[in-house]
Design a protein around this motif. Sequence first.
Motif, PDB file in Angstrom:
ATOM      1  N   VAL A  28      75.467  -3.658 -18.658  1.00 12.89           N
ATOM      2  CA  VAL A  28      76.120  -2.388 -18.314  1.00 12.89           C
ATOM      3  C   VAL A  28      75.258  -1.592 -17.341  1.00 12.89           C
ATOM      4  CG1 VAL A  28      76.799  -0.125 -19.225  1.00 12.89           C
ATOM      5  CG2 VAL A  28      77.524  -2.213 -20.395  1.00 12.89           C
ATOM      6  N   TYR A  31      75.286  -3.222 -13.936  1.00 12.97           N
ATOM      7  CA  TYR A  31      76.583  -3.037 -13.287  1.00 12.97           C
ATOM      8  C   TYR A  31      76.712  -1.625 -12.707  1.00 12.97           C
ATOM      9  CZ  TYR A  31      81.614  -2.649 -12.607  1.00 12.97           C
ATOM     10  OH  TYR A  31      82.859  -2.433 -12.062  1.00 12.97           O
ATOM     11  N   LEU A  32      76.385  -0.619 -13.501  1.00  6.16           N
ATOM     12  CA  LEU A  32      76.506   0.759 -13.030  1.00  6.16           C
ATOM     13  C   LEU A  32      75.495   1.060 -11.932  1.00  6.16           C
ATOM     14  CD1 LEU A  32      77.102   2.681 -16.385  1.00  6.16           C
ATOM     15  CD2 LEU A  32      78.791   2.041 -14.645  1.00  6.16           C
ATOM     16  N   VAL A  44      84.493  -1.194 -16.319  1.00 11.39           N
ATOM     17  CA  VAL A  44      83.242  -1.746 -16.845  1.00 11.39           C
ATOM     18  C   VAL A  44      83.504  -2.940 -17.754  1.00 11.39           C
ATOM     19  CG1 VAL A  44      81.209  -1.277 -18.263  1.00 11.39           C
ATOM     20  CG2 VAL A  44      82.038   0.460 -16.666  1.00 11.39           C
TER      21      VAL A  44
END
Length: 258
Positions: A28, A31-32, A44
């Motif tokens: 996560v 990805y962000l 997401v």
Amino acid sequence: MTQHPPHPSGETTGGVRSVKSAERTIAVLEYLSATTQACSLRAVVTALGMPRASGYALLTTLVNTGWVESDDAGRYRIGIRALRAGAAYVERDDVVQRAQSVMAELNDELGETVHLARLDGAEVVYLATNISRHSLTVVSRPGRRLPSWATGLGKAILAGRPWEEVDELLPDTLASRTPHTIVDRAALRAELAEIRRRGHAVDEQESTVGLRCFAVALGFGPVPNEALSCSVPIVRLGPEREEDILSALLRARERIIR
């Protein structure tokens, strides 16, 4: 931006079983970090193949601890705690510490933007930047990631490795950032051979149109992982100016690695 999926659940590394929740947390955050705008919960969990309920619970925990931030529309972006962790990495990095004073002097001498970057997978990550004093400039801030094959920094590093290793490192398809990006493997292999021959790399508008970047690898080990560069708008370049920049870069490299 290339995404690196976590190991399959239960896979062991060095005899230790991986922790699924930790893998999801890292996925996560990565990805962000790679996105250019805030993302919805759906975006997401879809991108990471994660159950919606698990994704929501994880994001809520990350928001509560400051690693992720959310806006009024329920979209998520990387949080300030991640910035602090990234800053701590750069501040304590041995190569950055060795290069900073030299980069500052190089920036003063040339008046142009100077970058230090490290190879990470198939990308280069910018570790430090000294900005040009001119109004016309393009800057890649520390933490930014770009394809190695599309940058002078990346090509300088890749040229110090056997082609078989480079070929395995790169994705199957080389994405183009500009019309000048080298996306043909045979052409890239020839370019890296030429870089090894002449001792420096040139990004000829391959990452940003209108910008030429000169780069040299920093050899601290058997193969280079870092490189130093100077980026200059083409309108400020001429043959003599290019020679001055390359000479200054080579002198700077020797001071950093000695």
